[in-house]
Design a protein around this motif. Structure first.
Motif, PDB file in Angstrom:
ATOM      1  N   SER A   1       0.938  -1.262  -0.031  1.00 32.82           N
ATOM      2  CA  SER A   1       0.051   0.172  -0.152  1.00 32.82           C
ATOM      3  C   SER A   1       0.905   1.368   0.009  1.00 32.82           C
ATOM      4  CB  SER A   1      -0.944  -0.146   1.258  1.00 32.82           C
ATOM      5  OG  SER A   1      -0.234  -0.059   2.350  1.00 32.82           O
ATOM      6  N   LEU A   2       0.385   2.368  -0.329  1.00 34.04           N
ATOM      7  CA  LEU A   2       0.956   3.696  -0.496  1.00 34.04           C
ATOM      8  C   LEU A   2       0.110   4.870   0.007  1.00 34.04           C
ATOM      9  CD1 LEU A   2       3.832   4.447  -1.657  1.00 34.04           C
ATOM     10  CD2 LEU A   2       2.689   5.199  -3.666  1.00 34.04           C
ATOM     11  N   ASP A   3       0.646   5.556   0.713  1.00 30.37           N
ATOM     12  CA  ASP A   3       0.244   6.841   1.150  1.00 30.37           C
ATOM     13  C   ASP A   3       1.554   7.959   1.101  1.00 30.37           C
ATOM     14  OD1 ASP A   3       1.819   6.712   3.465  1.00 30.37           O
ATOM     15  OD2 ASP A   3       0.196   6.045   4.947  1.00 30.37           O
ATOM     16  N   ASN A   4       1.146   9.032   1.462  1.00 22.03           N
ATOM     17  CA  ASN A   4       2.033  10.350   1.245  1.00 22.03           C
ATOM     18  C   ASN A   4       3.390   9.894   2.189  1.00 22.03           C
ATOM     19  OD1 ASN A   4       3.443  12.818   2.123  1.00 22.03           O
ATOM     20  ND2 ASN A   4       2.177  13.389   0.447  1.00 22.03           N
ATOM     21  N   ALA A   5       3.181   9.511   3.626  1.00 27.77           N
ATOM     22  CA  ALA A   5       4.330   9.180   4.223  1.00 27.77           C
ATOM     23  C   ALA A   5       4.891   8.237   3.831  1.00 27.77           C
ATOM     24  CB  ALA A   5       3.626   8.909   5.847  1.00 27.77           C
ATOM     25  N   THR A   6       4.463   6.891   3.417  1.00 24.49           N
ATOM     26  CA  THR A   6       5.268   5.967   2.959  1.00 24.49           C
ATOM     27  C   THR A   6       6.177   6.217   1.608  1.00 24.49           C
ATOM     28  OG1 THR A   6       3.462   5.067   1.960  1.00 24.49           O
ATOM     29  CG2 THR A   6       4.058   4.196   4.107  1.00 24.49           C
TER      30      THR A   6
ATOM     31  N   ARG B   1      -3.713   3.327  -4.872  1.00 29.85           N
ATOM     32  CA  ARG B   1      -3.720   2.061  -5.371  1.00 29.85           C
ATOM     33  C   ARG B   1      -3.450   2.116  -6.941  1.00 29.85           C
ATOM     34  NH1 ARG B   1      -9.959   0.074  -4.043  1.00 29.85           N
ATOM     35  NH2 ARG B   1     -10.815   1.341  -5.704  1.00 29.85           N
ATOM     36  N   LEU B   2      -3.176   1.000  -7.399  1.00 32.70           N
ATOM     37  CA  LEU B   2      -3.237   0.834  -9.226  1.00 32.70           C
ATOM     38  C   LEU B   2      -4.686   0.542  -9.537  1.00 32.70           C
ATOM     39  CD1 LEU B   2      -0.372  -1.667  -9.664  1.00 32.70           C
ATOM     40  CD2 LEU B   2      -0.348   0.974 -10.028  1.00 32.70           C
ATOM     41  N   PRO B   3      -4.963   1.513 -10.633  1.00 33.73           N
ATOM     42  CA  PRO B   3      -6.358   1.232 -11.259  1.00 33.73           C
ATOM     43  C   PRO B   3      -6.420   0.135 -11.893  1.00 33.73           C
ATOM     44  CG  PRO B   3      -4.929   3.051 -12.457  1.00 33.73           C
ATOM     45  CD  PRO B   3      -4.346   2.418 -11.251  1.00 33.73           C
ATOM     46  N   PRO B   4      -7.648  -0.519 -11.958  1.00 34.94           N
ATOM     47  CA  PRO B   4      -7.941  -1.809 -12.866  1.00 34.94           C
ATOM     48  C   PRO B   4      -7.376  -1.762 -14.230  1.00 34.94           C
ATOM     49  CG  PRO B   4      -9.954  -1.504 -11.770  1.00 34.94           C
ATOM     50  CD  PRO B   4      -9.067   0.158 -11.500  1.00 34.94           C
ATOM     51  N   ARG B   5      -7.273  -0.599 -14.928  1.00 35.51           N
ATOM     52  CA  ARG B   5      -7.013  -0.602 -16.217  1.00 35.51           C
ATOM     53  C   ARG B   5      -5.363  -0.898 -16.585  1.00 35.51           C
ATOM     54  NH1 ARG B   5      -4.255   3.131 -19.219  1.00 35.51           N
ATOM     55  NH2 ARG B   5      -3.468   4.714 -18.057  1.00 35.51           N
TER      56      ARG B   5
ATOM     57  N   LEU C   1       0.658  11.230 -10.848  1.00 29.82           N
ATOM     58  CA  LEU C   1       0.383  10.191 -11.109  1.00 29.82           C
ATOM     59  C   LEU C   1      -1.056   9.815 -10.982  1.00 29.82           C
ATOM     60  CD1 LEU C   1       2.777   8.084  -8.821  1.00 29.82           C
ATOM     61  CD2 LEU C   1       2.941   8.283 -11.360  1.00 29.82           C
ATOM     62  N   VAL C   2      -1.967  10.488 -10.328  1.00 29.52           N
ATOM     63  CA  VAL C   2      -3.297  10.404 -10.451  1.00 29.52           C
ATOM     64  C   VAL C   2      -4.020  10.984 -11.690  1.00 29.52           C
ATOM     65  CG1 VAL C   2      -5.536  11.182  -9.133  1.00 29.52           C
ATOM     66  CG2 VAL C   2      -3.711  10.456  -7.924  1.00 29.52           C
TER      67      VAL C   2
ATOM     68  N   VAL D   1      -2.454   5.901 -11.071  1.00 27.53           N
ATOM     69  CA  VAL D   1      -2.669   5.392  -9.741  1.00 27.53           C
ATOM     70  C   VAL D   1      -4.168   6.061  -9.427  1.00 27.53           C
ATOM     71  CG1 VAL D   1      -0.381   5.274  -8.911  1.00 27.53           C
ATOM     72  CG2 VAL D   1      -1.813   7.362  -8.460  1.00 27.53           C
ATOM     73  N   GLU D   2      -4.793   5.371  -8.421  1.00 21.75           N
ATOM     74  CA  GLU D   2      -6.131   5.989  -8.039  1.00 21.75           C
ATOM     75  C   GLU D   2      -6.008   6.682  -6.704  1.00 21.75           C
ATOM     76  OE1 GLU D   2      -9.616   3.140 -10.454  1.00 21.75           O
ATOM     77  OE2 GLU D   2      -8.968   2.810  -8.233  1.00 21.75           O
ATOM     78  N   GLN D   3      -6.426   7.602  -6.370  1.00 28.47           N
ATOM     79  CA  GLN D   3      -6.620   8.025  -4.874  1.00 28.47           C
ATOM     80  C   GLN D   3      -7.787   7.623  -4.201  1.00 28.47           C
ATOM     81  OE1 GLN D   3      -5.421  12.297  -4.192  1.00 28.47           O
ATOM     82  NE2 GLN D   3      -6.787  12.311  -2.559  1.00 28.47           N
ATOM     83  N   ILE D   4      -7.893   7.103  -2.896  1.00 24.67           N
ATOM     84  CA  ILE D   4      -8.866   6.737  -2.081  1.00 24.67           C
ATOM     85  C   ILE D   4      -8.683   7.359  -0.985  1.00 24.67           C
ATOM     86  CG2 ILE D   4     -10.019   4.754  -0.957  1.00 24.67           C
ATOM     87  CD1 ILE D   4      -9.479   4.323  -3.952  1.00 24.67           C
ATOM     88  N   GLY D   5      -9.780   8.385  -0.730  1.00 27.02           N
ATOM     89  CA  GLY D   5      -9.815   9.257   0.586  1.00 27.02           C
ATOM     90  C   GLY D   5      -9.147  10.427   0.074  1.00 27.02           C
ATOM     91  N   THR D   6      -9.239  11.433   1.090  1.00 25.68           N
ATOM     92  CA  THR D   6      -8.520  12.725   0.927  1.00 25.68           C
ATOM     93  C   THR D   6      -8.070  13.051   2.247  1.00 25.68           C
ATOM     94  OG1 THR D   6     -10.537  13.754   1.851  1.00 25.68           O
ATOM     95  CG2 THR D   6     -10.417  13.526  -0.541  1.00 25.68           C
ATOM     96  N   ARG D   7      -7.049  14.125   2.017  1.00 25.55           N
ATOM     97  CA  ARG D   7      -6.462  14.665   3.175  1.00 25.55           C
ATOM     98  C   ARG D   7      -5.550  13.765   3.663  1.00 25.55           C
ATOM     99  NH1 ARG D   7     -10.724  19.256   4.966  1.00 25.55           N
ATOM    100  NH2 ARG D   7     -12.174  17.387   3.930  1.00 25.55           N
TER     101      ARG D   7
END
Length: 599
Positions: free
Chosen positions: A462-467, A504-508, A486-487, A492-498
């Protein structure tokens, strides 16, 4: 009814919806969110969660949702009374009082209580429920539940309120004869050279007293301090048998191989003073490592499975920063090698202002064993010119940097209060397969760190800003810009905000099963015609275009910039940085042939 929590905004309605949506996707509570139905009043277990969130990294408590019904909003029978009772529990029943932000919010037709619980300062930990007392009322958050702290963990937290002095304690009956002659002579010479004003005119015993390698025992005699014994002793384990290091090489990822009956491939007890243990541990690991190839700008390069710099820093940190209190002296530092990872653990978690989140950042450094660390600045590793440590807080940065240069995943850090664990995954992120996969995406002008982010996601992490920031060595601002790019590219897809944002990787761009897991080249998505069609003869804002096309705001913004450069659209008012700026098509201009991709 609410109480303020300084330095952090309240969870608003939009964020609450995001939190609940994540819970519904996962099907259970998560580490930083606790949900309770609470139809019968304030649950008693709230006290445990208040303690655990306060002692860990904070979190959100939501009352009025039913987890068993898919986190349905069941509401509260008397929201005002519930909020008052919750606030009273925070202030009157917890020690220290919990400074929570408590709100009643409307959610899916029902009223729910949302409370943000901050992590308390380390100098106040542990937070506990007064009714159960310190030893039984203190908890920590583990995964999605609350676990009662052990008596040792409570002791560690209490000792972390000040500077521990266990390393400066005298070792009764142990004098100069216990010190290694060569190590001691080298250290004295270095002290006289590096600090001449303090040590030049002193005799040997004077130098050792000033450096607190020798300390008074309370009976008028000088004896060796625990720090002095561990740094310079001939054989410290004669007096403290478990202040050593153990190494085990397991045959399978889960440990012993049950099918063959092989328990381990190598097992070594490493003893002696800390400088010798660092040297010998590195020798044992080299003996058990193999070499592998990585892709570099100049081709391929053969390197060890794990960079030696990273291993040396992790081993040194484990030996130097371990808990030396009497309760922990029966536990050794452990190194465990598995086919897929190498794990180093030491008793005692992080100390002082250092947290997993700020570990390795410039200006953030603290030591549980301040005297031991200071002595080891001037103690050389046997057979080498370098000293055991620098005491500059740069070890973690050196560790992560060496892994990054080797194209490997950054280590994971786990602070468990009673132990600190560093785990090195045994794989190269940017290997041949990952490089080919990234090339198959058909994107140009990606930065090295963006390629690293894609490789991390491609590898299943998984990936977030901190990692991302830690893995790529970026500051928060640059990390955010690169992730948003990247979004916008739809890589990549962003899930949630702030603070809830995850990527995560999008299905395509997931690999297709019919290709046997092999990457295949894909052309980057060209959204110009979609945006032109959505505009038509209208004048629309970026927000309106995102709604009309179903694309993210970042993607719409990116392709509007391309269309403006090509002279196909123009703005009518406002700044291009605003979602409300209006755009229109330029009459008579049509989309030509697809252009080579530009960022």
């Amino acid at each position: 009814m609410s109480r303020t929590m300084p330095g952090r905004p309240a969870v608003n309605t939009e964020e609450l919806a995001e939190i609940v949506e994540n819970l519904r996707v996962l099907g259970s509570d998560v580490a930083d969110v606790e949900v309770k139905k609470a139809l019968g009043g304030l649950p008693r277990s709230v006290r445990e969660t208040l303690s655990s969130f306060s002692n860990t990294r904070g979190g959100v408590i939501i009352l009025g949702l039913d987890e068993s019904e898919g986190f349905a909003a069941t509401g509260l029978s008397d929201p005002a009374t519930m909020a008052a009772n919750f606030a009273s529990t925070c202030s009157d029943e917890m020690e220290p009082p919990v400074r929570a932000l408590v709100q009643i919010q409307e959610f899916e037709g029902a009223q729910v209580l949302v409370a943000e619980i901050p992590e308390i300062d380390r100098s106040q930990k542990p937070c506990y429920y007064k009714g159960a007392g310190l030893t039984k009322g203190a908890y920590i958050r583990v995964h999605d539940g609350d676990r009662q702290l052990s008596s040792y963990e409570v002791q560690v937290m209490l000792s972390s309120r000040g500077q521990p002095l266990d390393d400066s304690q005298p070792v009764p009956g142990v004098g100069l004869e216990a010190l290694d002659r060569h190590l001691t002579a080298s250290t004295i010479l270095r002290l006289r050279e590096s600090r001449p004003y303090a040590y030049r005119d002193l005799d040997v015993e004077g130098v050792l007293r000033k450096a607190k390698i020798l300390v008074p025992d309370g009976n008028g005699d000088d004896v060796v301090s625990l720090a002095g014994l561990l740094a310079l002793g001939q054989y410290p384990q004669e007096h403290f048998p478990q202040l050593m290091l153990s190494f085990v090489h397991y045959p399978s990822d889960s440990g012993p191989d049950n099918e063959t009956g092989v328990r381990f491939l190598d097992s070594v007890a490493i003893e002696g003073p800390i400088p010798a243990m660092v040297r010998d541990a590195m020798s044992v690991i080299r003996r058990n490592m193999v070499r592998r190839s990585i892709v570099t700008g100049a081709g391929r390069q053969d390197i060890w499975e794990y960079p030696e710099t990273a291993l040396r820093e992790a081993i040194t940190n484990a030996l130097v920063h371990r808990d030396l209190s009497p309760a922990a002296r029966g536990t050794q530092v452990q190194i465990e090698m598995f086919p897929n990872r190498l794990v180093i653990r030491n008793p005692g978690g992080l100390y002082g202002p250092v947290t997993v989140e700020n570990l390795g950042e410039e200006g953030v450094s603290s030591s549980r064993n301040a005297l031991l660390l200071r002595i080891l600045e001037d103690v050389p590793i046997p057979g080498e010119e370098r000293t055991v440590c620098e005491n500059r807080g740069s070890g973690i940065r050196a560790m992560v940097g060496s892994l990054r240069r080797a194209g490997m995943t950054a280590p994971s850090f786990d602070d468990r209060i009673s132990a600190f664990i560093v785990a090195f995954p045994n794989h190269s992120l940017l290997n041949d397969e990952a490089v080919q996969w990234i090339a198959s995406l058909g994107e140009a002008n990606l930065t090295d760190s963006q390629c690293l982010a894609l490789a991390i996601l491609h590898n299943g992490a998984s990936l977030d800003n901190a990692t991302y920031r830690k893995a790529a060595g970026l500051d928060s601002r640059v990390a955010t810009i690169e992730l948003q790019d990247l979004v916008a590219r739809e890589l990549v897809e962003q899930i949630g905000t702030r603070r809830w944002a995850r990527y995560r990787l999008p299905p395509r761009i997931e690999e297709d099963a019919e290709h046997g897991g092999r990457p295949r080249r894909r052309s980057p998505a060209d959204r110009r015609q979609e945006i032109l069609d959505a505009l038509g003869a209208q004048t629309l804002s970026r927000a309106e275009l995102a709604e009309a096309t179903g694309l993210t705001d970042q993607t719409v913004r990116r392709w509007l910039l391309v269309l403006r450069r090509e002279g196909l659209v123009t703005t009518t008012e406002g700044s291009t940085s605003s979602k409300n700026t209006k755009y229109r098509r330029i009459p008579g201009r049509q989309l030509g042939q697809p252009l080579p991709f530009t960022s």
